[in-house]
Design a protein around this motif. Structure first.
Motif, PDB file in Angstrom:
ATOM      1  N   LEU A  70       0.809  -1.243  -0.005  1.00 34.75           N
ATOM      2  CA  LEU A  70      -0.007  -0.041   0.070  1.00 34.75           C
ATOM      3  C   LEU A  70       1.056   1.320  -0.030  1.00 34.75           C
ATOM      4  N   SER A  71       0.592   2.270  -0.805  1.00 35.37           N
ATOM      5  CA  SER A  71       1.597   3.518  -1.123  1.00 35.37           C
ATOM      6  C   SER A  71       1.625   4.115   0.347  1.00 35.37           C
ATOM      7  N   ASN A  72       2.485   4.724   0.455  1.00 37.50           N
ATOM      8  CA  ASN A  72       2.465   5.685   1.769  1.00 37.50           C
ATOM      9  C   ASN A  72       1.448   6.994   1.621  1.00 37.50           C
ATOM     10  N   ASN A  73       1.341   7.401   0.545  1.00 36.52           N
ATOM     11  CA  ASN A  73      -0.042   8.277   0.425  1.00 36.52           C
ATOM     12  C   ASN A  73      -1.399   7.636   0.816  1.00 36.52           C
ATOM     13  N   GLU A  74      -1.590   6.474   0.423  1.00 33.85           N
ATOM     14  CA  GLU A  74      -2.908   5.868   0.906  1.00 33.85           C
ATOM     15  C   GLU A  74      -2.670   5.466   2.217  1.00 33.85           C
ATOM     16  N   LYS A  75      -1.653   5.072   2.766  1.00 33.73           N
ATOM     17  CA  LYS A  75      -1.447   4.802   3.993  1.00 33.73           C
ATOM     18  C   LYS A  75      -1.823   6.254   5.062  1.00 33.73           C
ATOM     19  N   SER A  76      -1.148   7.301   4.694  1.00 33.50           N
ATOM     20  CA  SER A  76      -1.513   8.381   5.195  1.00 33.50           C
ATOM     21  C   SER A  76      -2.987   8.838   5.257  1.00 33.50           C
ATOM     22  N   LYS A  77      -3.660   8.450   4.079  1.00 31.23           N
ATOM     23  CA  LYS A  77      -5.145   8.846   4.149  1.00 31.23           C
ATOM     24  C   LYS A  77      -5.898   8.108   5.261  1.00 31.23           C
ATOM     25  N   VAL A  78      -5.467   6.734   5.356  1.00 29.61           N
ATOM     26  CA  VAL A  78      -6.191   5.905   6.456  1.00 29.61           C
ATOM     27  C   VAL A  78      -5.732   6.507   7.535  1.00 29.61           C
TER      28      VAL A  78
END
Length: 326
Positions: free
Chosen positions: A187-195
Motif C-alpha cells: 500500500l502506498s505511503n500516500n494511501e496509508k497516510s489517508k487511512v
C-alpha cells in the motif's frame, strides 16, 4: 569532471583536522597487517579452540593449507522484516567460500531492534543506545582475531552504523557489507497516510487502520520509505562497502543469492586476494562521499549523529559545519 570547489574545500579541511587521529589509526592498522596468519601466530590451544567445530575439510584448509578464513557478523532475527532473510546467508557464504579454497565462520551476532515496533513505548529509549551495543558486539565477535576478512550482515537504523563502527576497530580486515534488500511495494505511503488521517478523525477504527498498516509493511525487507534503514544502504553504496547495486534488489529475487555470493568473492579479492582493508577504504574522501549522498538524496537526519561517530572510528574528525557547508 572537476570536483566541486566546496566538496574539495571540505574534504581538505577534514584531512587537515584529522591528521593526528587518522595517522594513529592507520599506524594501528599497519601493525595488524604485518602479523602472520592466525593459524601460525596463535598458540596451539588457541587454534584448536578456534577451529574445533569446523568440518574436517575446512579445518584442513585453514590450518594446514593456510586458507583465508572469513568472519561473518550477523544481525539476523526473524521478527524484523529487514533481517529475517539473513537466516540462510551464512550457509550460502560458507558454501561459496569452499568453492574458492577458503573457509567462513559465524563470528558472532548483534542485537537488532526496530523503531517501528518500539516507537511510542519505553523500548524506544534503548534505540540509540543499541548502536553502541552493536558496535561492541561486532568488536567482540571479531576479537577472536582468526579472520582474514569479514562480512557484515545487517540493514536497519542503528545496526549498520554499529556494525561499521565495530568493523573499523579491525580496520586491517577486508570487509564487505551484505544487505538483504528492500521490501516490495505494498500500500502506498500516500494511501496509508489517508487511512491514518481518517483514523485520527474517528472515521475508521482500529481494524481498518491495522489493515492499512499491514498492507504497507507486508513482507521481508527494509521499510518502504526513505528512512534511516534505506539511507544506510545508500550511504554504504556510495562508500564502496557493498557489492554495487545490491541495496536495491528485493529479498527473494532470483539474483539476490548471487549478490551474496559475490560479496564473499569480493572480500576474498578474487584470485589475488586484493580486497583492501576497510580502514583504508573508509578515508576522508569516502566519508565525504557518504555525506554528499545523504544530503543529495534527502536521507535520514539520524546520520548527522551516526556518521560523526563512524568517521571518528576511522580516526577522521567531522562536524555539523561540514554537513552545512556541503
Amino acid at each position: 569532471m572537476k570536483l566541486h570547489d566546496t566538496v574539495a574545500l571540505v574534504t581538505e579541511r577534514i584531512i587537515r583536522r584529522s591528521l593526528s587521529t587518522r595517522d594513529a589509526y592507520l599506524a594501528r592498522l599497519e601493525a595488524a597487517l604485518q602479523r602472520p596468519p592466525a593459524a601460525q601466530r596463535l598458540g596451539c590451544a588457541n587454534v584448536a579452540h578456534a577451529f574445533a567445530a569446523l568440518p574436517g575439510n575446512d579445518k584442513l584448509r585453514v590450518v594446514a593449507e593456510k586458507a583465508p578464513n572469513i568472519g561473518i557478523v550477523t544481525a539476523y532475527n526473524d521478527m524484523l522484516s529487514a533481517h529475517a532473510p539473513f537466516q540462510h546467508y551464512p550457509d550460502l557464504i560458507k558454501a561459496e567460500a569452499r568453492k574458492h579454497g577458503a573457509t567462513a565462520q559465524v563470528a558472532g551476532g548483534v542485537p537488532a531492534m526496530c523503531d517501528g515496533v518500539t516507537q511510542g513505548t519505553p523500548g524506544m529509549e534503548l534505540s540509540l543506545f543499541s548502536r553502541d551495543v552493536i558496535a561492541m558486539a561486532t568488536a567482540v565477535s571479531l576479537s577472536h582475531d582468526v579472520f582474514a576478512g569479514a562480512l557484515m550482515l545487517g540493514v536497519c537504523d542503528k545496526i549498520v552504523p554499529g556494525l561499521l563502527i565495530g568493523a573499523l576497530q579491525f580496520g586491517h580486515l577486508p570487509t564487505v557489507f551484505v544487505p538483504a534488500g528492500p521490501m516490495t511495494s505494498g500500500l502506498s505511503n500516500n494511501e496509508k497516510s489517508k487511512v491514518r488521517e481518517r483514523a485520527a478523525q474517528g472515521l475508521v477504527g482500529r481494524t481498518e487502520l491495522l489493515a492499512a498498516e499491514s498492507a504497507a509493511y507486508h513482507g521481508a525487507g527494509t521499510c518502504t520509505f526513505y528512512g534511516t534503514a534505506n539511507s544506510n544502504q545508500m550511504l554504504l553504496e556510495t562508500m564502496g562497502l557493498h557489492v554495487p547495486g545490491t541495496a536495491f534488489i528485493n529479498p527473494g529475487a532470483v539474483v539476490r543469492d548471487e549478490l551474496t555470493r559475490e560479496a564473499l568473492r569480493t572480500v576474498l579479492g578474487g584470485a589475488d586476494f586484493t580486497c583492501p582493508p576497510i580502514g583504508r577504504v573508509v578515508d576522508e574522501r569516502c566519508i565525504v562521499n557518504a555525506m554528499v549522498a545523504l544530503l543529495a538524496t534527502g536521507g535520514s537526519t539520524n546520520h548527522l549523529i551516526h556518521w560523526v561517530a563512524v568517521a571518528r572510528a576511522a580516526g577522521i574528525v567531522i562536524d555539523w559545519d561540514d554537513f552545512s557547508a556541503l
